[in-house]
Design an enzyme around this catalytic site. Structure first.
Site, PDB file in Angstrom:
ATOM      1  N   CYS A 171       0.837  -1.207   0.000  1.00 35.55           N
ATOM      2  CA  CYS A 171       0.000   0.000   0.000  1.00 35.55           C
ATOM      3  C   CYS A 171       0.873   1.259   0.000  1.00 35.55           C
ATOM      4  O   CYS A 171       1.893   1.326   0.694  1.00 35.55           O
ATOM      5  CB  CYS A 171      -0.914  -0.007   1.230  1.00 35.55           C
ATOM      6  SG  CYS A 171      -2.050   1.397   1.264  1.00 35.55           S
TER       7      CYS A 171
ATOM      8  N   CYS B  17     -16.577  -9.608   5.021  1.00 41.60           N
ATOM      9  CA  CYS B  17     -15.889  -8.330   4.797  1.00 41.60           C
ATOM     10  C   CYS B  17     -14.625  -8.572   3.982  1.00 41.60           C
ATOM     11  O   CYS B  17     -13.794  -9.394   4.368  1.00 41.60           O
ATOM     12  CB  CYS B  17     -15.467  -7.710   6.120  1.00 41.60           C
ATOM     13  SG  CYS B  17     -16.804  -7.471   7.263  1.00 41.60           S
TER      14      CYS B  17
ATOM     15  N   ARG C 126     -18.160  -3.215  17.550  1.00 43.28           N
ATOM     16  CA  ARG C 126     -17.405  -4.446  17.271  1.00 43.28           C
ATOM     17  C   ARG C 126     -16.090  -4.508  18.037  1.00 43.28           C
ATOM     18  O   ARG C 126     -15.239  -3.630  17.918  1.00 43.28           O
ATOM     19  CB  ARG C 126     -17.130  -4.598  15.770  1.00 43.28           C
ATOM     20  CG  ARG C 126     -16.384  -5.901  15.475  1.00 43.28           C
ATOM     21  CD  ARG C 126     -16.252  -6.217  14.002  1.00 43.28           C
ATOM     22  NE  ARG C 126     -17.553  -6.205  13.384  1.00 43.28           N
ATOM     23  CZ  ARG C 126     -17.810  -5.665  12.210  1.00 43.28           C
ATOM     24  NH1 ARG C 126     -16.859  -5.099  11.524  1.00 43.28           N
ATOM     25  NH2 ARG C 126     -19.029  -5.686  11.724  1.00 43.28           N
TER      26      ARG C 126
ATOM     27  N   CYS D 138     -19.584   1.642   8.347  1.00 41.45           N
ATOM     28  CA  CYS D 138     -18.842   0.953   9.406  1.00 41.45           C
ATOM     29  C   CYS D 138     -17.595   1.798   9.646  1.00 41.45           C
ATOM     30  O   CYS D 138     -16.739   1.902   8.763  1.00 41.45           O
ATOM     31  CB  CYS D 138     -18.474  -0.453   8.938  1.00 41.45           C
ATOM     32  SG  CYS D 138     -17.375  -1.326  10.087  1.00 41.45           S
TER      33      CYS D 138
ATOM     34  N   CYS E 275       0.352  -0.169  10.354  1.00 43.07           N
ATOM     35  CA  CYS E 275      -0.108  -1.165   9.376  1.00 43.07           C
ATOM     36  C   CYS E 275       1.016  -2.010   8.781  1.00 43.07           C
ATOM     37  O   CYS E 275       2.025  -1.484   8.288  1.00 43.07           O
ATOM     38  CB  CYS E 275      -0.875  -0.460   8.264  1.00 43.07           C
ATOM     39  SG  CYS E 275      -1.662  -1.634   7.145  1.00 43.07           S
TER      40      CYS E 275
ATOM     41  N   CYS F  86       0.410   4.571   7.104  1.00 41.23           N
ATOM     42  CA  CYS F  86      -0.224   4.398   8.423  1.00 41.23           C
ATOM     43  C   CYS F  86       0.734   3.653   9.375  1.00 41.23           C
ATOM     44  O   CYS F  86       1.157   2.527   9.073  1.00 41.23           O
ATOM     45  CB  CYS F  86      -1.539   3.646   8.270  1.00 41.23           C
ATOM     46  SG  CYS F  86      -2.578   4.366   6.968  1.00 41.23           S
TER      47      CYS F  86
ATOM     48  N   CYS G 217     -19.560  -6.556   2.955  1.00 40.86           N
ATOM     49  CA  CYS G 217     -18.834  -5.372   3.442  1.00 40.86           C
ATOM     50  C   CYS G 217     -17.505  -5.322   2.692  1.00 40.86           C
ATOM     51  O   CYS G 217     -16.911  -6.373   2.435  1.00 40.86           O
ATOM     52  CB  CYS G 217     -18.580  -5.507   4.941  1.00 40.86           C
ATOM     53  SG  CYS G 217     -17.576  -4.163   5.613  1.00 40.86           S
TER      54      CYS G 217
HETATM   55  N1  SAM Z   1      -6.674   0.372   3.187  1.00 38.55           N
HETATM   56  C1  SAM Z   1      -7.962   0.483   3.713  1.00 38.55           C
HETATM   57  C2  SAM Z   1      -8.061   1.499   4.817  1.00 38.55           C
HETATM   58  O1  SAM Z   1      -7.038   1.924   5.337  1.00 38.55           O
HETATM   59  O2  SAM Z   1      -9.181   1.853   5.151  1.00 38.55           O
HETATM   60  C3  SAM Z   1      -8.542  -0.835   4.189  1.00 38.55           C
HETATM   61  C4  SAM Z   1      -7.665  -1.785   4.985  1.00 38.55           C
HETATM   62  S1  SAM Z   1      -7.043  -1.162   6.545  1.00 38.55           S
HETATM   63  C5  SAM Z   1      -5.891  -2.427   6.990  1.00 38.55           C
HETATM   64  C6  SAM Z   1      -8.439  -1.353   7.647  1.00 38.55           C
HETATM   65  C7  SAM Z   1      -8.274  -0.985   9.096  1.00 38.55           C
HETATM   66  O3  SAM Z   1      -7.524  -1.968   9.766  1.00 38.55           O
HETATM   67  C8  SAM Z   1      -7.569   0.300   9.425  1.00 38.55           C
HETATM   68  O4  SAM Z   1      -8.388   1.417   9.288  1.00 38.55           O
HETATM   69  C9  SAM Z   1      -7.193   0.082  10.875  1.00 38.55           C
HETATM   70  O5  SAM Z   1      -8.209   0.570  11.732  1.00 38.55           O
HETATM   71  C10 SAM Z   1      -7.112  -1.432  11.002  1.00 38.55           C
HETATM   72  N2  SAM Z   1      -5.741  -1.877  11.291  1.00 38.55           N
HETATM   73  C11 SAM Z   1      -4.717  -1.948  10.418  1.00 38.55           C
HETATM   74  N3  SAM Z   1      -3.599  -2.404  11.023  1.00 38.55           N
HETATM   75  C12 SAM Z   1      -3.917  -2.607  12.322  1.00 38.55           C
HETATM   76  C13 SAM Z   1      -3.176  -3.065  13.472  1.00 38.55           C
HETATM   77  N4  SAM Z   1      -1.884  -3.368  13.386  1.00 38.55           N
HETATM   78  N5  SAM Z   1      -3.820  -3.156  14.636  1.00 38.55           N
HETATM   79  C14 SAM Z   1      -5.127  -2.839  14.738  1.00 38.55           C
HETATM   80  N6  SAM Z   1      -5.879  -2.408  13.693  1.00 38.55           N
HETATM   81  C15 SAM Z   1      -5.279  -2.283  12.506  1.00 38.55           C
HETATM   82 FE1  SF4 Z   2      -2.839   1.194   3.397  1.00 46.90          FE
HETATM   83 FE2  SF4 Z   2      -2.726  -0.064   5.727  1.00 46.90          FE
HETATM   84 FE3  SF4 Z   2      -3.132   2.562   5.661  1.00 46.90          FE
HETATM   85 FE4  SF4 Z   2      -5.093   0.902   4.799  1.00 46.90          FE
HETATM   86  S1  SF4 Z   2      -4.304   1.056   6.900  1.00 46.90           S
HETATM   87  S2  SF4 Z   2      -4.369   2.790   3.815  1.00 46.90           S
HETATM   88  S3  SF4 Z   2      -3.817  -0.741   3.939  1.00 46.90           S
HETATM   89  S4  SF4 Z   2      -1.268   1.495   4.971  1.00 46.90           S
END
Ligand code: SAM
Ligand code: SF4
Ligand code: DTB
Length: 327
Positions: A67, A111, A274, A202, A74, A71, A142
């Site tokens: 990606c 989802c 959730r 959501c 992530c 973040c 979802c």
């Molecule tokens: N890329 C899209 C986004 O950012 O909305 C969809 C996938 S993203 C992985 C979905 C959600 O997963 C994020 O908004 C975050 O809240 C959660 N998430 C990601 N990594 C995480 C982690 N290490 N621990 C807890 N929640 C996490």
């Molecule tokens: Fe990309 Fe992860 Fe951020 Fe979603 S949470 S936008 S997958 S870096």
């Protein structure tokens, strides 16, 4: 009078749905004695839901890793060295097979998550097919695909999408410390598009990233004060991922997690709250406390996106021990 004479249960007053919450009000919830807070949350919960029913969503990563976003939590950001193998967008038939398996195990919603900043037109077409086919199985659908461009939410709605997951993730005042490649405003814009297209929203966040209690309260306020509260509110506990900037974030006191669930329940009384990421690391007793505080939804199945979830057998046993039914 005996030293152990019971104190009266605190009176529970429920603000109207139009109530605009302030950070001070939500901080005051956080500062209540835990027993009183849980009592209030459970009382609110019982006004709107069957307290012994928990919704179960299965989760599948349909496009993993690589990606462009940064973040800090992530595993899937191309900017962090997390040793994650990138995968292309899955073929539709493999997704449908996974949905059938999840349905057979007892999940009511499927989802599908993609590690994108947002979907490109060609990719969206394949996701639309996934939504149509999963919907045809009789499951709720979802997706979580990142930020949407004009017109994409309407296409998802036409394909039969029930919910779009897009988290605010953290308080706007803390957001820039965790994510620099986009703003929280960008995410609010996508939530507006999803709402306008008539798709259920959501949206929730992650706690345990080093934010303050005030930041947590402010996130809850932002969610509760949206023009319409999200139908579904995932509360994720950070799963620390080696190689990400938050790999060594200090662990949150589990009772602070419970308080956050209770604050979400009290401020968003008709939303499904959730208990999301981080559940595998929680004891059964802590999960039960989260349900008592008003959580009534969870991810069900052995995996989240790139990390593990309690296996279905452990969850089935927990439901049986608690006398809880899946919906
Ligand atoms: N890329 C899209 C986004 O950012 O909305 C969809 C996938 S993203 C992985 C979905 C959600 O997963 C994020 O908004 C975050 O809240 C959660 N998430 C990601 N990594 C995480 C982690 N290490 N621990 C807890 N929640 C996490
Ligand atoms: Fe990309 Fe992860 Fe951020 Fe979603 S949470 S936008 S997958 S870096
Ligand atoms: C949400 O709020 N939590 C889910 C879902 N929406 C997409 C994702 C949790 C991801 C946890 C870390 C991982 O497995 O990569």
């Amino acid at each position: 009078m005996s030293a152990t004479s019971p104190a009266a249960a605190p009176a529970v007053s429920t603000p109207s749905a139009a109530h605009r919450w302030t950070v001070a009000e939500v901080l005051a919830l956080y500062e209540m004695p835990l027993m009183d807070l849980i009592w209030q949350a459970q009382s609110v919960h019982r006004q709107h839901f069957d307290a012994n029913a928990i919704q179960r969503s299965a989760l599948l990563s349909v496009k993993t890793g690589g990606c462009s976003e940064d973040c800090g939590y992530c595993s899937q950001s191309a900017r962090h060295d997390t040793n994650l193998e990138r995968e292309r967008l899955m073929p539709v038939d493999e997704v449908v097979d996974a949905a059938k398996a999840a349905q057979a195990k007892g999940a009511s919603r499927f989802c599908m998550g993609a590690a994108w900043k947002g979907p490109k037109a060609g990719d969206l077409d394949r996701v639309l097919d996934m939504v149509r086919e999963v919907k045809a199985l009789g499951m709720q659908t979802c997706v979580t695909l990142g930020m949407l461009q004009e017109g994409q939410a309407e296409k998802l709605k036409e394909a039969g999408l029930d919910y779009y997951n897009h988290n605010l993730d953290t308080d706007k005042d803390f957001y820039g410390q965790v994510i620099k490649s986009h703003t929280q405003e960008d995410r609010l814009d996508t939530l507006d598009q999803v709402r306008a297209a008539g798709i259920n929203v959501c949206s929730g966040g992650i706690i345990g990233m080093g934010e303050s209690r005030k930041n947590r309260a402010a996130l809850i306020v932002q969610l509760a004060n949206l023009p319409q509260a999200p139908e579904s509110v995932p509360i994720n506990n950070l799963v620390p991922i080696p190689g990400t900037p938050l790999a060594d974030a200090p662990r949150l006191d589990p009772f602070e997690f419970v308080r956050t669930i209770a604050a979400a329940r009290i401020t968003m009384p008709t939303s499904w709250v959730r208990l999301s990421a981080g559940r595998r690391e929680m004891s059964d007793e802590l999960q039960a406390l989260c349900f008592l505080a008003g959580a009534n939804s969870m991810f069900y199945g052995d995996n989240l996106l790139t990390t593990g979830n309690p296996d279905a057998e452990r969850d089935d046993a927990l439901f049986a021990r608690l006398g809880v039914k899946a919906v």
